[in-house]
Write a protein that holds these residues in place. Structure first.
Motif, PDB file in Angstrom:
ATOM      1  N   TYR A 196      48.201  55.983 130.900  1.00 37.29           N
ATOM      2  CA  TYR A 196      48.343  54.679 131.540  1.00 37.29           C
ATOM      3  C   TYR A 196      47.266  54.504 132.597  1.00 37.29           C
ATOM      4  O   TYR A 196      46.813  55.488 133.202  1.00 37.29           O
ATOM      5  CB  TYR A 196      49.713  54.536 132.237  1.00 37.29           C
TER       6      TYR A 196
ATOM      7  N   ASN B 260      48.778  50.769 128.797  1.00 36.11           N
ATOM      8  CA  ASN B 260      48.983  51.992 128.033  1.00 36.11           C
ATOM      9  C   ASN B 260      47.682  52.238 127.288  1.00 36.11           C
ATOM     10  O   ASN B 260      47.202  51.358 126.571  1.00 36.11           O
ATOM     11  CB  ASN B 260      50.158  51.785 127.080  1.00 36.11           C
TER      12      ASN B 260
ATOM     13  N   THR C 134      58.613  56.961 128.583  1.00 35.06           N
ATOM     14  CA  THR C 134      57.695  55.830 128.708  1.00 35.06           C
ATOM     15  C   THR C 134      58.426  54.552 129.106  1.00 35.06           C
ATOM     16  O   THR C 134      57.922  53.776 129.913  1.00 35.06           O
ATOM     17  CB  THR C 134      56.878  55.615 127.418  1.00 35.06           C
TER      18      THR C 134
END
Length: 155
Positions: free
Chosen positions: A109, A102, A84
């Motif tokens: 996302y 997010n 991430t």
């Protein structure tokens, strides 16, 4: 992070600045019935506290060549901090990505992406978005009509 304590004068100043970020201190002082020096000090305090994060010019996207606005939802292979962080770092460097969120739910996302036209959008997704770290699935949709866009927060 705790909210900054805003009194009615602060709220009026912030609303005035959200309407017109180029308002002079004199205009702002008149709006809140203060003289210019105390008004300037209040605005400065709001800036220093991070309540006012910056000033910008709002550009007309189509007039500067970005005819397509699309939304790209991404699902990742894994959700490790390494994956991430790498994805977010790369997205931050992509100028055609206006926003990245997010998410909870099916996708991890959502990117808001501009392109000159549909062909350019498709090429951008194929060459840039698809190569982002950890991407497993991509879903896209396009804005047919922008009904509302604002940066102004309700105060």
């Amino acid at each position: 992070m705790h909210p900054y304590p805003l009194d009615p004068v602060d709220r009026t100043l912030l609303n005035a600045l959200q309407r017109d970020g180029r308002a002079t201190v004199g205009d702002l002082a008149e709006a809140v019935s203060l003289s210019t020096s105390p008004c300037w000090r209040r605005v400065r305090a709001l800036e220093e506290a991070g309540v006012i994060a910056g000033y910008h010019a709002h550009l007309h996207r189509q007039r500067v060549g970005w005819g397509v606005l699309g939304f790209v939802q991404l699902a990742l292979h894994d959700h490790t901090a390494e994956t991430t962080s790498a994805l977010e770092r790369e997205v931050m460097a992509m100028p055609q990505v206006l926003s990245c969120h997010n998410l909870s739910g099916r996708y991890d996302y959502q990117l808001e992406v501009v392109a000159a036209d549909l062909e350019s959008f498709a090429d951008y997704v194929r060459t840039h978005v698809r190569s982002l770290p950890g991407v497993r699935e991509i879903s896209t949709s396009f804005s047919l009509k922008e009904v509302k866009r604002t940066m102004a927060l309700p105060l």
